[in-house]
Design an enzyme around this catalytic site. Structure first.
Site, mmCIF file in Angstrom:
data_model
loop_
_atom_site.group_PDB
_atom_site.id
_atom_site.type_symbol
_atom_site.label_atom_id
_atom_site.label_comp_id
_atom_site.label_asym_id
_atom_site.label_seq_id
_atom_site.Cartn_x
_atom_site.Cartn_y
_atom_site.Cartn_z
ATOM 1 N N ARG A 19 0.925 -1.139 -0.053
ATOM 2 C CA ARG A 19 0.040 -0.010 -0.166
ATOM 3 C C ARG A 19 0.897 1.257 0.057
ATOM 4 O O ARG A 19 0.409 2.362 -0.611
ATOM 5 C CB ARG A 19 -0.866 -0.088 1.238
ATOM 6 C CG ARG A 19 -2.046 -0.977 0.847
ATOM 7 C CD ARG A 19 -2.671 -1.603 2.412
ATOM 8 N NE ARG A 19 -3.892 -2.350 2.236
ATOM 9 C CZ ARG A 19 -4.002 -3.607 1.972
ATOM 10 N NH1 ARG A 19 -2.706 -4.122 1.687
ATOM 11 N NH2 ARG A 19 -5.106 -4.460 1.815
ATOM 12 N N ASP A 46 -3.819 -15.227 7.324
ATOM 13 C CA ASP A 46 -2.529 -15.833 6.815
ATOM 14 C C ASP A 46 -1.822 -16.503 7.882
ATOM 15 O O ASP A 46 -0.674 -17.392 7.437
ATOM 16 C CB ASP A 46 -1.483 -14.423 6.580
ATOM 17 C CG ASP A 46 -2.099 -13.954 5.250
ATOM 18 O OD1 ASP A 46 -2.865 -14.510 4.205
ATOM 19 O OD2 ASP A 46 -1.788 -12.640 5.024
ATOM 20 N N ARG A 104 3.994 -19.490 2.707
ATOM 21 C CA ARG A 104 3.630 -19.715 4.462
ATOM 22 C C ARG A 104 3.504 -21.271 4.708
ATOM 23 O O ARG A 104 3.947 -21.575 5.572
ATOM 24 C CB ARG A 104 2.315 -19.227 4.561
ATOM 25 C CG ARG A 104 2.449 -17.606 4.283
ATOM 26 C CD ARG A 104 1.404 -16.878 4.981
ATOM 27 N NE ARG A 104 1.052 -15.545 4.529
ATOM 28 C CZ ARG A 104 1.806 -14.234 4.774
ATOM 29 N NH1 ARG A 104 2.885 -14.547 5.459
ATOM 30 N NH2 ARG A 104 1.585 -13.335 4.302
HETATM 31 C C1 S3P Z 1 -4.083 -9.077 2.082
HETATM 32 C C2 S3P Z 1 -5.395 -9.471 2.505
HETATM 33 C C3 S3P Z 1 -5.540 -10.944 2.464
HETATM 34 C C4 S3P Z 1 -4.462 -11.515 3.193
HETATM 35 C C5 S3P Z 1 -3.187 -11.045 2.044
HETATM 36 C C6 S3P Z 1 -2.911 -9.811 2.074
HETATM 37 C C7 S3P Z 1 -4.040 -7.635 1.853
HETATM 38 O O1 S3P Z 1 -6.164 -11.578 1.610
HETATM 39 O O2 S3P Z 1 -4.464 -12.965 3.015
HETATM 40 O O3 S3P Z 1 -2.128 -11.890 2.358
HETATM 41 O O4 S3P Z 1 -2.847 -7.110 2.032
HETATM 42 O O5 S3P Z 1 -5.080 -6.914 1.715
HETATM 43 P P1 S3P Z 1 -7.756 -11.381 1.339
HETATM 44 O O6 S3P Z 1 -8.296 -9.959 0.910
HETATM 45 O O7 S3P Z 1 -7.950 -11.954 -0.009
HETATM 46 O O8 S3P Z 1 -8.411 -12.071 2.579
#
Ligand code: S3P
Length: 647
Positions: free
Chosen positions: A27, A322, A395
């Site tokens: 981000r 995660d 992971r």
């Molecule tokens: C993430 C959101 C999650 C997570 C991924 C990172 C993010 O996924 O599993 O590793 O950075 O917004 P989902 O939004 O598909 O749950």
């Protein structure tokens, strides 16, 4: 092929530094690229996934300079990107592809997003549907509908109100990013709280958002009024709690561990791993460092001990999504049953994580039942080493490298190159934990029948240390003298010549002399009669002492004897001398059925020329005359704990 090869290790007593948070790094690069002006990002995770985002942003016209480790200076485009000249490669990163889809849906040009084999199998319909509703044009070119590559013909968007069918931070983020360009209010309703980095960081980059309030069922409206442009700002990325999770579980499940992780992101939408481990009985201390930062951070310390099974379900799932692979490993190490449910999302991650975790745990000897949306783990069954696949999923690779630290034999995880997507330095930290470190030595000396041996065994069990009796080493040599039929009475020359070729070895809890197991003979009467005479020879003491010192090079020890604090480890800060009145010691000896005279043994021990029994300098003396075993152990621990913990 790169592999991880792990095996059982001792308590994990260390400080671990973890790399920057993956979600926040993505981000930071996207938002600084969207913003007007120059931002400097520090602590950025330089992993393959996050570098995919950096390269994607560059290909859209952002000027991004790498100025130091984890530091990027970014000149943003003020919301207006330029058409890329080729495909935008998102590598293995779902976050890159889904969030960028939200940005590109509003850019007036065509772009094509591609990914690796794993990403090309992941569902993109979840972002395509709402973004199409807003007016974006998407064509998916994958082998099934909604799969990458994605061709996006962006343009002007209209706001929508969208109720997400699954609590996904990526979907929420894609819609909010698209909403920045739509005229009017775009709102997303999340069915349960999922990570809120996008909301926090957009606000940090100057965007006004309405965060709403969760209703009684945990549903929340998050709204953004477009159009809005982000303002550049400097941003520090905290450490990734999802990377810390591997060490949190390893330390929590390994008795005697004391591990501190500095500068971990403690955003409440990500700290579910800590709550679950605490529920399982883990001892975790948190020291907040910066609670007011857009992304709070702090220090986390874990002390190892036994874990109990738990249930992980419902609204908690998005918060640990995660971490579920490593939590499943924690479940296998815990006593009792661990149930994971409502986690069907795991089936569409980098691999089907339910199948991968259940399959690998079973290969290691765990008892696991796979369910449609999770698994049931019957914990506490011993794990054994195995050769495992990680299915291209970082992971899975890391979770099973940690499982190997608790297994008998060797665990090999093959093709672990994928770990570079989120945690490129994981292998180095793993290697440092597997490299034996010089341990603490707790020296327990005292006269015969002072309780040294039982106290030392109890202490070692309480601390997760290895118990060593120096007396056993002398007894093994006494047995060797009898085995080899040395002429009696022993002369110094004979003993010196004999000792020179002796090889003592501790293997698990067996004591080997020249490869022969001496353990069964250590308490025989013949050996008992020989031990005092041979222990008087300096050459014998030198051999035993060098063996004892070598043990301390690799692990933590509780060692009992008569000269441990004075001669063998005079430098250890943890010295105790246990004593009891001669009457009480004689009483204890009689109770054991031993007939030797305590007074005579005291006289011999304290008057012998080599290493006579004495109170070591700096030792804490504990009179055990009126104490039972548990009370003595507690007395030692109460002296020890504050000092050990301060080290
Ligand atoms: C993430 C959101 C999650 C997570 C991924 C990172 C993010 O996924 O599993 O590793 O950075 O917004 P989902 O939004 O598909 O749950």
């Amino acid at each position: 092929m790169t592999t991880f090869s792990t095996r059982r290790c001792g308590p994990i007593v260390t400080d671990i530094t973890i790399p920057g948070d993956k979600s926040i790094s993505h981000r930071s690069a996207m938002f600084a690229s969207l913003a007007e002006g120059r931002s400097t990002i520090t602590g950025f995770l330089e992993s393959e996934d996050c570098l995919s985002t950096v390269n994607a942003m560059r290909s859209l016209g952002a000027r991004i300079e790498h100025t130091g480790k984890g530091t990027f200076v970014i000149d943003g485009c003020g919301g207006k990107f330029t058409a890329p000249t080729g495909d935008v490669d998102c590598g293995n990163s779902g976050t890159t592809m889904r969030l960028i889809s939200g940005i590109l849906a509003a850019q007036p040009f065509r772009s094509r997003l591609i990914g690796d084999a794993s990403l090309s199998k992941r569902p993109m319909g979840r972002v395509i549907n709402p973004l199409t509703e807003m007016g974006g044009h998407f064509t998916s070119e994958g082998d099934q509908p909604g799969r990458p590559p994605l061709v996006i013909d962006g343009g002007s968007l209209q706001p929508i109100s969208y109720e997400m069918p699954v609590a996904s931070a990526q979907v929420k983020s894609a819609i909010l990013l698209a909403g920045l360009s739509a005229t009017g209010e775009t709102s997303v309703i999340e069915p349960a709280a999922c990570r809120d980095h996008t909301e926090r960081m957009l606000q940090e980059f100057g965007v006004a958002l309405d965060l709403g309030v969760a209703d009684a069922n945990g549903r929340r409206h998050i709204a953004v009024k477009g159009p809005q442009t982000l303002k550049a700002r400097d941003f520090a990325v905290p450490g990734d709690i999802s990377s810390a999770a591997f060490w949190l579980v390893a330390a929590a499940a390994k008795k005697g561990s004391d591990t501190t992780i500095e500068s971990v992101g403690l955003n409440p939408t990500r700290t579910g791993i800590i709550s679950v481990l605490q529920r399982m009985g883990a001892k975790i201390e948190i020291t907040p460092v910066d609670e007011k930062a857009a992304e709070p951070l702090g220090k986390v310390r874990v002390l190892g001990g036994p874990l109990q099974g738990t249930v992980i379900e419902g609204a908690e799932i998005p918060n640990v999504i995660d971490e579920l692979p490593i939590l499943a490993v924690a479940g296998a190490l815990a006593q009792g049953k661990t149930i994971i449910k409502d986690a069907k999302e795991l089936r569409v991650k980098e691999t089907d994580r339910i199948a991968a975790v259940a399959g690998n745990l079973r290969l290691m000897g765990a008892i696991v039942t796979e369910t449609e949306d999770g698994m049931i783990i019957e914990g506490g069954h011993p794990l054994h080493g195995a050769t495992l696949q990680c299915f291209g999923d970082h992971r899975i690779a890391m979770a099973f490298a940690i499982a190997g630290l608790f297994a008998d034999g060797e665990t090999v995880i093959e093709n672990v190159e994928c770990v570079a997507t989120s945690y490129p330095t994981f292998g180095a930290t793993l290697a440092s934990i597997l490299t034996p470190q010089p341990g603490h030595v707790i020296a327990i000396d005292g006269p015969a029948a002072s309780g040294k041996s039982s106290v030392s065994k109890g202490l070692a069990a309480a601390l997760g240390y290895t118990f060593i009796s120096s007396g056993h080493f002398y007894r093994a040599l006494a047995w060797g003298i009898l085995r080899d039929g040395l002429a009696q009475p022993l002369s110094t020359d004979t003993v010196n010549a004999w000792v020179k070729d002796r090889h003592l070895q501790l293997q698990d809890s067996r004591l080997l002399l020249d490869g022969d197991d001496a353990t069964p003979y250590l308490s025989s009467a013949d050996v008992a009669a020989m031990v005092s005479p041979i222990a008087a020879f300096p050459s014998v003491r030198d051999l035993v002492n060098s063996n004892l010192r070598a043990l301390a090079e690799t692990t933590n020890l509780v060692m009992e004897g008569r000269d441990i604090g004075s001669v063998v480890f005079p430098e250890t800060p943890y010295k105790f001398y246990l004593d009891a009145s001669p009457e009480e010691r004689a009483r204890r000896r009689a109770k054991e059925g031993t007939v030797d005279s305590v007074a005579e043994r005291d006289r011999l021990d304290s008057t012998r020329a080599t290493a006579p029994l004495k109170i070591p300098e700096g030792a804490t003396v504990i009179d055990t005359t009126h104490l039972n075993l548990e009370q003595v152990i507690q007395a030692v621990l109460s002296h020890l704990k504050p000092r050990l913990l301060a080290d």
